[in-house]
Design a protein around this motif. Structure first.
Motif, short mmCIF file in Angstrom:
data_model
loop_
_atom_site.label_atom_id
_atom_site.label_comp_id
_atom_site.label_asym_id
_atom_site.label_seq_id
_atom_site.Cartn_x
_atom_site.Cartn_y
_atom_site.Cartn_z
N TYR A 188 0.82 -1.21 0.00
CA TYR A 188 0.00 0.00 0.00
C TYR A 188 0.86 1.26 0.00
CZ TYR A 188 -3.51 3.39 1.44
OH TYR A 188 -4.33 4.50 1.51
N GLU A 189 1.85 1.30 0.87
CA GLU A 189 2.67 2.51 0.99
C GLU A 189 3.62 2.68 -0.19
OE1 GLU A 189 2.69 3.71 5.63
OE2 GLU A 189 4.33 2.36 5.03
N ALA A 190 3.89 1.62 -0.93
CA ALA A 190 4.69 1.72 -2.14
C ALA A 190 3.87 2.17 -3.34
CB ALA A 190 5.35 0.37 -2.45
N GLY A 191 2.56 2.37 -3.13
CA GLY A 191 1.68 2.77 -4.23
C GLY A 191 1.24 1.62 -5.09
N LYS A 192 1.52 0.40 -4.65
CA LYS A 192 1.07 -0.78 -5.38
C LYS A 192 -0.33 -1.16 -4.90
CE LYS A 192 5.69 -2.49 -6.34
NZ LYS A 192 6.51 -3.70 -6.55
N VAL A 193 -0.99 -2.04 -5.63
CA VAL A 193 -2.36 -2.40 -5.27
C VAL A 193 -2.35 -3.36 -4.09
CG1 VAL A 193 -4.50 -3.47 -6.06
CG2 VAL A 193 -3.16 -2.05 -7.63
N ALA A 194 -3.12 -3.02 -3.07
CA ALA A 194 -3.31 -3.87 -1.91
C ALA A 194 -4.79 -4.22 -1.84
CB ALA A 194 -2.87 -3.15 -0.64
N ALA A 195 -5.11 -5.51 -1.98
CA ALA A 195 -6.51 -5.94 -2.07
C ALA A 195 -6.79 -7.06 -1.07
CB ALA A 195 -6.82 -6.42 -3.48
N ALA A 196 -8.01 -7.08 -0.58
CA ALA A 196 -8.45 -8.14 0.33
C ALA A 196 -9.92 -8.42 0.06
CB ALA A 196 -8.23 -7.76 1.78
N LEU A 197 -10.33 -9.65 0.33
CA LEU A 197 -11.64 -10.14 -0.08
C LEU A 197 -12.32 -10.90 1.04
CD1 LEU A 197 -13.75 -11.03 -2.29
CD2 LEU A 197 -12.09 -12.77 -2.96
N CYS A 198 -13.61 -10.62 1.26
CA CYS A 198 -14.42 -11.38 2.20
C CYS A 198 -13.80 -11.33 3.59
CB CYS A 198 -14.60 -12.80 1.68
SG CYS A 198 -15.84 -13.79 2.55
N HIS A 199 -13.64 -12.48 4.26
CA HIS A 199 -13.00 -12.49 5.58
C HIS A 199 -11.49 -12.27 5.49
CE1 HIS A 199 -16.79 -14.58 6.99
NE2 HIS A 199 -16.63 -13.64 7.90
N GLY A 200 -10.96 -12.25 4.26
CA GLY A 200 -9.56 -11.85 4.09
C GLY A 200 -9.34 -10.41 4.49
N THR A 201 -10.44 -9.61 4.49
CA THR A 201 -10.32 -8.22 4.93
C THR A 201 -10.04 -8.14 6.43
OG1 THR A 201 -12.73 -8.08 5.18
CG2 THR A 201 -11.78 -7.30 3.10
N ALA A 202 -9.99 -9.29 7.11
CA ALA A 202 -9.55 -9.31 8.51
C ALA A 202 -8.16 -8.71 8.64
CB ALA A 202 -9.56 -10.75 9.03
N VAL A 203 -7.35 -8.79 7.60
CA VAL A 203 -6.01 -8.21 7.66
C VAL A 203 -6.06 -6.72 7.94
CG1 VAL A 203 -5.81 -7.73 5.16
CG2 VAL A 203 -3.75 -8.17 6.51
N LEU A 204 -7.16 -6.06 7.54
CA LEU A 204 -7.27 -4.62 7.74
C LEU A 204 -7.46 -4.25 9.20
CD1 LEU A 204 -9.52 -3.78 4.65
CD2 LEU A 204 -7.05 -3.46 4.88
N ARG A 205 -7.88 -5.19 10.00
CA ARG A 205 -8.00 -4.93 11.44
C ARG A 205 -6.63 -4.69 12.07
NH1 ARG A 205 -9.97 -9.08 16.24
NH2 ARG A 205 -10.98 -7.53 17.58
N TYR A 206 -5.60 -5.27 11.47
CA TYR A 206 -4.27 -5.24 12.05
C TYR A 206 -3.27 -4.40 11.28
CZ TYR A 206 -6.63 -9.35 13.86
OH TYR A 206 -7.57 -10.19 14.41
N ALA A 207 -3.64 -3.96 10.08
CA ALA A 207 -2.69 -3.24 9.22
C ALA A 207 -2.54 -1.79 9.68
CB ALA A 207 -3.17 -3.29 7.76
N ARG A 208 -1.33 -1.43 10.09
CA ARG A 208 -1.02 -0.08 10.53
C ARG A 208 0.02 0.54 9.62
NH1 ARG A 208 -4.83 -1.20 12.93
NH2 ARG A 208 -5.43 -0.85 15.12
N LEU A 209 -0.23 1.79 9.22
CA LEU A 209 0.72 2.51 8.39
C LEU A 209 1.99 2.81 9.18
CD1 LEU A 209 -1.77 5.04 6.75
CD2 LEU A 209 -0.91 2.89 5.78
N SER A 210 3.01 3.28 8.48
CA SER A 210 4.28 3.57 9.15
C SER A 210 4.14 4.68 10.19
CB SER A 210 5.35 3.93 8.12
OG SER A 210 4.92 4.97 7.28
N ASN A 211 3.07 5.49 10.08
CA ASN A 211 2.84 6.53 11.09
C ASN A 211 2.00 6.03 12.26
OD1 ASN A 211 0.23 6.41 10.11
ND2 ASN A 211 0.22 8.47 9.21
N GLY A 212 1.66 4.74 12.24
CA GLY A 212 0.92 4.13 13.33
C GLY A 212 -0.58 4.15 13.18
N GLU A 213 -1.10 4.87 12.18
CA GLU A 213 -2.55 4.92 11.98
C GLU A 213 -3.06 3.67 11.28
OE1 GLU A 213 -3.87 8.37 9.89
OE2 GLU A 213 -3.91 9.59 11.71
N ALA A 214 -4.31 3.34 11.54
CA ALA A 214 -4.94 2.23 10.83
C ALA A 214 -4.99 2.54 9.35
CB ALA A 214 -6.35 2.00 11.36
N LEU A 215 -4.60 1.56 8.52
CA LEU A 215 -4.60 1.76 7.08
C LEU A 215 -5.98 2.15 6.56
CD1 LEU A 215 -2.86 -0.55 4.48
CD2 LEU A 215 -5.17 0.27 4.09
#
Length: 256
Positions: free
Chosen positions: A142-169
């Motif tokens: 995501y931070e490299a400007g590339k496509v970051a995709a998640a699907l269905c319960h795979g979007t569970a990754v977004l619960r834990y994904a934090r940007l380099s500044n500490g904010e939730a993606l």
């Protein structure tokens, strides 16, 4: 950083996709074995390879992976019997073998790929909290400007994904994922079969609730409707019927 600002995608070579499926786990709510969902692998895989993209299969820990039984078109339940793409995948030895020897996400070279796509199934809800390499790689894409995709319960990754500044993606982003109305449907199904009591739930937490709590603009298209949304270089799909639509959004983000 948006994909349009990035030079990460090279138009002179085939696009490369890292497709991540979940490792086997055991549900802490039902005690059942859980895994990835076949259509969330086979449908995007077909869409990408049909475009001439190169696809490699990863999982958080690597090794052999197992699908949720009801996602298999051969399962006696008949739940996925109309899924001819997954049936074709399973009936092609070279493709079926891909889930027997997945590479660990720790070995995923972000520079080598144009996009990461995280498939769902039930396992992510029980196993992704510990998948710290996946959290980091998803953010790296995501931070490299590339496509970051998640699907269905795979979007569970977004619960834990934090940007380099500490904010939730997902903060301030428009996203989708497995909807509460669909979790209600699943709960009612197991309750009707007396497999769980009315105070128990199939999932230990809910995608829709958690993403909203993290500041995302969560949207959905209704019960079991194919739906995906793109917000810059972040792509999310609602549920297991949204694999092809999620792939289309990724292809669109990559310029076709």
């Amino acid at each position: 950083m948006s994909l349009m600002d990035s030079n990460a995608v090279d138009p002179n070579r085939p696009k490369r996709i890292a497709l991540v499926i979940a490792n086997p786990a055991v549900s802490s709510t039902t005690g059942w074995p859980v895994g990835f969902w076949w259509s969330e692998l086979s449908h995007p895989y077909h869409a990408f390879t049909e475009r001439g993209y190169e696809v490699e299969i990863y999982s958080p820990a690597g090794g052999a992976c197992q699908a949720d039984a009801m996602s298999d078109p051969r399962d006696p339940s008949g739940y996925s019997e109309a899924d001819i793409l997954s049936m074709g995948f399973l009936s092609t030895p070279k493709l079926a073998a891909l889930v027997e020897s997945t590479r660990p996400v720790s070995e995923l070279d972000v520079d080598h790929f144009d996009a990461i796509v995280v498939a769902g199934g039930q396992s992510p809800m029980f196993s992704f909290e510990q998948a710290t390499d996946l959290h980091r790689k998803f953010v790296d894409f995501y931070e490299a400007g590339k496509v970051a995709a998640a699907l269905c319960h795979g979007t569970a990754v977004l619960r834990y994904a934090r940007l380099s500044n500490g904010e939730a993606l997902v903060k301030g982003r428009t996203v989708t994922g497995f909807a509460n109305v669909e979790e209600d449907f699943a709960d009612n199904a197991v309750w009707s079969m007396n497999l769980l009591s009315r105070d128990e739930h199939v999932m230990p937490w809910r995608i829709e609730d958690e993403l909203k709590a993290l500041g995302a603009n969560y949207i959905q298209a209704g019960l079991w409707r194919s739906f995906a949304v793109r917000d810059g270089n972040l792509v999310t799909g609602q549920q297991n019927f949204s694999g092809a639509e999620t792939a289309r959004k990724v292809i669109e983000a990559l310029g076709g």
